[in-house]
Design a protein around this motif. Structure first.
Motif, PDB file in Angstrom:
ATOM      1  N   SER A 286       0.856  -0.899   0.286  1.00  0.00           N
ATOM      2  CA  SER A 286       0.085  -0.130  -0.050  1.00  0.00           C
ATOM      3  C   SER A 286       0.986   0.838  -0.036  1.00  0.00           C
ATOM      4  O   SER A 286       0.145   1.931  -0.603  1.00  0.00           O
ATOM      5  CB  SER A 286      -1.272  -0.303   1.298  1.00  0.00           C
ATOM      6  OG  SER A 286      -0.535  -0.304   2.210  1.00  0.00           O
TER       7      SER A 286
ATOM      8  N   ASP B  55      -4.088   0.322  -8.068  1.00  0.00           N
ATOM      9  CA  ASP B  55      -4.323   0.770  -6.587  1.00  0.00           C
ATOM     10  C   ASP B  55      -5.973   0.844  -6.028  1.00  0.00           C
ATOM     11  O   ASP B  55      -7.564   0.266  -5.689  1.00  0.00           O
ATOM     12  CB  ASP B  55      -3.898   2.155  -6.087  1.00  0.00           C
ATOM     13  CG  ASP B  55      -4.198   2.579  -4.085  1.00  0.00           C
ATOM     14  OD1 ASP B  55      -5.026   1.620  -3.628  1.00  0.00           O
ATOM     15  OD2 ASP B  55      -4.889   3.593  -3.395  1.00  0.00           O
ATOM     16  N   GLN B  56      -6.827   1.722  -7.104  1.00  0.00           N
ATOM     17  CA  GLN B  56      -8.497   1.775  -6.815  1.00  0.00           C
ATOM     18  C   GLN B  56      -9.211   0.909  -7.795  1.00  0.00           C
ATOM     19  O   GLN B  56     -10.326   0.465  -7.314  1.00  0.00           O
ATOM     20  CB  GLN B  56      -9.055   3.263  -8.089  1.00  0.00           C
ATOM     21  CG  GLN B  56      -8.354   4.760  -8.134  1.00  0.00           C
ATOM     22  CD  GLN B  56      -8.627   5.969  -8.629  1.00  0.00           C
ATOM     23  OE1 GLN B  56      -8.982   5.111  -9.380  1.00  0.00           O
ATOM     24  NE2 GLN B  56      -8.510   6.556  -8.029  1.00  0.00           N
TER      25      GLN B  56
ATOM     26  N   GLN C 147      -9.121  -2.029  -5.003  1.00  0.00           N
ATOM     27  CA  GLN C 147     -10.793  -1.348  -4.064  1.00  0.00           C
ATOM     28  C   GLN C 147     -11.923  -1.364  -4.660  1.00  0.00           C
ATOM     29  O   GLN C 147     -12.551  -2.113  -3.116  1.00  0.00           O
ATOM     30  CB  GLN C 147     -10.699  -0.116  -3.521  1.00  0.00           C
ATOM     31  CG  GLN C 147      -8.899   0.164  -2.532  1.00  0.00           C
ATOM     32  CD  GLN C 147      -9.460   2.322  -2.959  1.00  0.00           C
ATOM     33  OE1 GLN C 147     -10.424   2.779  -2.046  1.00  0.00           O
ATOM     34  NE2 GLN C 147      -7.777   2.964  -2.969  1.00  0.00           N
ATOM     35  N   ARG C 148     -11.452  -1.515  -6.367  1.00  0.00           N
ATOM     36  CA  ARG C 148     -13.565  -1.944  -6.420  1.00  0.00           C
ATOM     37  C   ARG C 148     -13.281  -3.172  -6.298  1.00  0.00           C
ATOM     38  O   ARG C 148     -14.582  -3.991  -6.073  1.00  0.00           O
ATOM     39  CB  ARG C 148     -13.161  -1.083  -7.649  1.00  0.00           C
ATOM     40  CG  ARG C 148     -13.483   0.439  -7.765  1.00  0.00           C
ATOM     41  CD  ARG C 148     -13.806   0.658  -9.996  1.00  0.00           C
ATOM     42  NE  ARG C 148     -13.944   1.630  -8.921  1.00  0.00           N
ATOM     43  CZ  ARG C 148     -12.796   2.725  -9.386  1.00  0.00           C
ATOM     44  NH1 ARG C 148     -11.813   2.415 -10.489  1.00  0.00           N
ATOM     45  NH2 ARG C 148     -13.339   4.257  -9.867  1.00  0.00           N
TER      46      ARG C 148
ATOM     47  N   SER D 209     -14.428  -4.466  -3.165  1.00  0.00           N
ATOM     48  CA  SER D 209     -15.564  -4.562  -2.353  1.00  0.00           C
ATOM     49  C   SER D 209     -17.345  -5.806  -3.775  1.00  0.00           C
ATOM     50  O   SER D 209     -17.298  -6.139  -2.507  1.00  0.00           O
ATOM     51  CB  SER D 209     -15.936  -3.515  -3.089  1.00  0.00           C
ATOM     52  OG  SER D 209     -15.445  -2.115  -2.425  1.00  0.00           O
TER      53      SER D 209
ATOM     54  N   GLY E 225      -6.866  -7.112  -4.711  1.00  0.00           N
ATOM     55  CA  GLY E 225      -8.342  -7.336  -3.096  1.00  0.00           C
ATOM     56  C   GLY E 225      -8.295  -8.114  -3.145  1.00  0.00           C
ATOM     57  O   GLY E 225      -9.063  -7.684  -1.417  1.00  0.00           O
TER      58      GLY E 225
ATOM     59  N   ARG F  58      -5.889  -6.691  -0.158  1.00  0.00           N
ATOM     60  CA  ARG F  58      -7.090  -5.107   0.669  1.00  0.00           C
ATOM     61  C   ARG F  58      -7.747  -5.752   1.161  1.00  0.00           C
ATOM     62  O   ARG F  58      -8.328  -5.226   2.517  1.00  0.00           O
ATOM     63  CB  ARG F  58      -7.241  -4.997  -0.854  1.00  0.00           C
ATOM     64  CG  ARG F  58      -8.007  -4.007   0.026  1.00  0.00           C
ATOM     65  CD  ARG F  58      -8.119  -2.571  -1.629  1.00  0.00           C
ATOM     66  NE  ARG F  58      -7.350  -1.175  -1.004  1.00  0.00           N
ATOM     67  CZ  ARG F  58      -6.062  -0.594  -1.572  1.00  0.00           C
ATOM     68  NH1 ARG F  58      -6.446  -1.169  -2.720  1.00  0.00           N
ATOM     69  NH2 ARG F  58      -6.165   0.270  -1.077  1.00  0.00           N
TER      70      ARG F  58
ATOM     71  N   PRO G 131     -14.357   3.443  -5.349  1.00  0.00           N
ATOM     72  CA  PRO G 131     -12.982   3.140  -4.600  1.00  0.00           C
ATOM     73  C   PRO G 131     -13.226   2.792  -2.680  1.00  0.00           C
ATOM     74  O   PRO G 131     -13.580   3.904  -2.139  1.00  0.00           O
ATOM     75  CB  PRO G 131     -11.470   3.258  -4.931  1.00  0.00           C
ATOM     76  CG  PRO G 131     -12.030   4.481  -6.129  1.00  0.00           C
ATOM     77  CD  PRO G 131     -14.130   4.679  -5.997  1.00  0.00           C
ATOM     78  N   GLN G 132     -12.982   2.067  -2.745  1.00  0.00           N
ATOM     79  CA  GLN G 132     -13.030   2.074  -0.875  1.00  0.00           C
ATOM     80  C   GLN G 132     -12.227   1.388  -0.113  1.00  0.00           C
ATOM     81  O   GLN G 132     -11.804  -0.254  -0.619  1.00  0.00           O
ATOM     82  CB  GLN G 132     -13.977   1.570  -0.487  1.00  0.00           C
ATOM     83  CG  GLN G 132     -14.776   1.154   1.183  1.00  0.00           C
ATOM     84  CD  GLN G 132     -15.801   0.770   1.390  1.00  0.00           C
ATOM     85  OE1 GLN G 132     -16.924   1.359   1.198  1.00  0.00           O
ATOM     86  NE2 GLN G 132     -16.279   0.921   2.924  1.00  0.00           N
ATOM     87  N   ASP G 133     -11.114   1.568   1.253  1.00  0.00           N
ATOM     88  CA  ASP G 133      -9.605   1.091   1.323  1.00  0.00           C
ATOM     89  C   ASP G 133     -10.517   0.140   2.301  1.00  0.00           C
ATOM     90  O   ASP G 133     -10.038   0.442   3.323  1.00  0.00           O
ATOM     91  CB  ASP G 133      -8.912   1.784   1.206  1.00  0.00           C
ATOM     92  CG  ASP G 133      -7.566   0.991   1.411  1.00  0.00           C
ATOM     93  OD1 ASP G 133      -7.363   0.039   2.294  1.00  0.00           O
ATOM     94  OD2 ASP G 133      -6.425   2.113   1.729  1.00  0.00           O
ATOM     95  N   TYR G 134     -10.411  -1.112   2.022  1.00  0.00           N
ATOM     96  CA  TYR G 134     -11.274  -2.106   3.507  1.00  0.00           C
ATOM     97  C   TYR G 134      -9.764  -2.149   4.157  1.00  0.00           C
ATOM     98  O   TYR G 134     -10.211  -2.928   5.530  1.00  0.00           O
ATOM     99  CB  TYR G 134     -11.512  -3.026   2.610  1.00  0.00           C
ATOM    100  CG  TYR G 134     -12.609  -2.966   1.908  1.00  0.00           C
ATOM    101  CD1 TYR G 134     -14.196  -2.634   2.777  1.00  0.00           C
ATOM    102  CD2 TYR G 134     -12.796  -3.095   1.044  1.00  0.00           C
ATOM    103  CE1 TYR G 134     -15.426  -3.158   2.982  1.00  0.00           C
ATOM    104  CE2 TYR G 134     -14.103  -2.630  -0.070  1.00  0.00           C
ATOM    105  CZ  TYR G 134     -15.382  -2.989   0.693  1.00  0.00           C
ATOM    106  OH  TYR G 134     -16.547  -2.527   0.647  1.00  0.00           O
TER     107      TYR G 134
END
Length: 511
Positions: A9, A35-36, A39-40, A43, A72, A75, A146-149
């Motif tokens: 990261s 990165d983005q 994140q998707r 999710s 992912g 993440r 995008p959401q950073d888990y």
């Protein structure tokens, strides 16, 4: 946050505008895009029913999207379970039945195979990703923000596990023919990558020629991690083609490959020292590198290939040095924090240059076999060393030389092939009484399988080969079939595979 995801990261953020994947024409993926998208995809996996520590089974072609799928999983705290794209339906059925994934990601054409493997009680969600990077996985991801888990969030909290938690599940066929799941932790992967980056001198301005598959330790955990954790670029080839590799090398500084890659480069007339002008390091592994190939490569290019040794259970354990003697025929010295020893049948360490059983202990060694406590008891010694199943010797100055494999494994083109698995398939034929498979040296693949078959009726070479192709991945199919009246056995009734190898050697000498 565990050490592996912390390092990844950090690079995704710090190198956001830099290319991560390139080809000869353009940037395929920047660090920010990786990165983005990761994140998707995290999710999508969580919304599809996966929870931290669940398995995500993946059988797809090598694409930038597939790499982001792996990120992912890391993440979201999910266990990445990659499968060779060449596996047959019968092989897939075992893997999904044993791994019990929460989500499957596969090529659209393989959906029915996975549905059958999961069975009527299978609750896994099935998403698709094709060789062009399209499918239901991407359709669902494109509609999400995008959401950073890996960071605390009100509805999920931080889902990234600690260093000792399981990050990946890979399967390696056992000598009994039953594949074993190998559990790799975040610590296993991070410690190995950081050691190799230091040993091999990786820097952010490196460009790694990446032509390896990413369902395999070599291509994913060694190659990708060495580049990703230091912020370097990768020249991304979907698969190895010697001609395309020759065109790519002038833009690269490092290449990793199996010995087959190097023999095929040498077969290219336009492959020369000029091709390698920017290359600082060639690395070989996953199969023994012949001394003839080592010397021919040095004569052609001026480069001495760096050979190293590892296996799925341990990642990398040894390496010839970046600066120092790269000794042909050896796999170098133990990595920092890795202990190796060679012992006899009684468990006592052998003398210098005396072959014995190679054992390894360190932060790189896997946490255990998936749901097989009895196998763990067999594989580990009382003082925590893992028995690799390889036979080796250690020189007075610490260089490791592999002598053979006590488990009779064949390494063909860098991929593990276990004779018992092939023998079981051949023996299913009603016209076959029994069979035995051994390795034959091959200039291109390193080793290939040869099947010795005892008939119980009328059967042809083609029929045996066709039957193998229906049940096995192509790299496991024997390249030669020989018929015998009986297999050689010792007084205890055990097949003497050494005599079959001698028979092969004599046949080659008589030609």
């Amino acid at each position: 946050m565990n050490a592996l995801w912390s390092a990844i990261s950090a690079q995704l953020l710090e190198r956001s505008q830099e290319p991560l994947l390139v080809d000869s024409h353009k940037t395929l993926l920047t660090y920010e895009q990786a990165d983005q998208l990761s994140q998707r995809l995290a999710s999508v996996l969580l919304q599809s029913g996966a929870k931290p520590r669940d398995r995500v089974t993946v059988q797809v072609e090598k694409t930038p999207q597939a790499l982001c799928l792996y990120l992912g999983c890391l993440r979201a705290g999910l266990v990445f379970h990659p499968l060779n794209s060449a596996y047959t339906p019968s092989e897939i059925q075992f893997f999904v039945g044993d791994a019990q994934p929460a989500v499957v990601v596969c090529d659209p054409e393989a959906c029915k195979t996975f549905e059958q493997g999961l069975g009527a009680d299978g609750s896994a969600a099935i998403l698709t990703l094709d060789r062009h990077g399209n499918g239901s996985l991407m359709e669902r991801a494109n509609g999400l923000a995008p959401q950073d888990y890996s960071q605390p969030a009100p509805e999920h909290g931080s889902v990234v596990e600690g260093d000792k938690a399981q990050a990946a599940l890979l399967y390696s066929s056992g000598t009994t023919g039953q594949p074993k799941g190998i559990c790799l932790s975040y610590q296993n992967l991070a410690s190995n990558a950081k050691a190799l980056i230091e040993l091999w001198g990786f820097k952010a301005d490196d460009c790694l020629l990446h032509a390896l598959p990413i369902y395999h330790v070599h291509g994913l955990f060694v190659a990708v991690h060495c580049a990703l954790l230091i912020g370097a670029r990768m020249f991304w080839l979907p698969h190895f083609e010697a001609g395309k590799a020759v065109q790519a090398l002038p833009d690269c500084s490092v290449m990793m490959g199996v010995p087959t890659y190097y023999t095929r480069l040498l077969a290219q007339e336009d492959f020369s020292a000029d091709t390698c002008e920017r290359i600082r390091l060639f690395i070989s592994g996953s199969a023994p590198l012949l001394s003839d190939t080592f010397h021919a490569f040095e004569q052609r290019t001026g480069h001495r290939i760096l050979e190293r040794y590892g296996m799925t259970e341990t990642g990398m354990s040894t390496s010839n040095p970046l600066r120092g003697e790269r000794r042909p025929g050896t796999v170098g010295l133990p990595l920092p924090d890795v202990s190796l020893r060679v012992v006899d049948d009684e468990g006592k360490e052998t003398a210098e240059n005396t072959p014995g059983h190679l054992q390894v202990r360190g932060p790189n060694v896997f946490t255990g076999y998936w749901r097989l406590p009895e196998k763990n008891a067999e594989a580990f010694t009382a003082d925590g060393f893992f028995d690799t199943g390889d036979t080796a010797s250690i020189s007075s100055d610490g260089y490791i030389t592999l002598v053979g494999r006590s488990k009779d494994m064949i390494i063909s083109g860098g991929l593990n092939v276990y004779p018992v698995e092939i023998e079981q398939v051949i023996n299913q034929l009603a016209t076959v009484k029994e069979s035995a498979v051994v390795a034959r040296p091959d200039a291109d693949f390193g080793e290939v399988g040869v099947a010795f078959v005892v008939r119980d009726g009328s059967v042809t070479e083609q029929e045996v080969t066709d039957h193998c192709r229906e049940a096995l991945a192509n790299f496991k199919v024997p390249k030669q079939i020989q018929f015998l009246d009986a297999l050689p056995r010792n007084a205890m009734g055990k097949v003497q595979k050494n005599r079959l190898r001698e028979h092969l050697n004599k046949s080659r000498e008589d030609r």
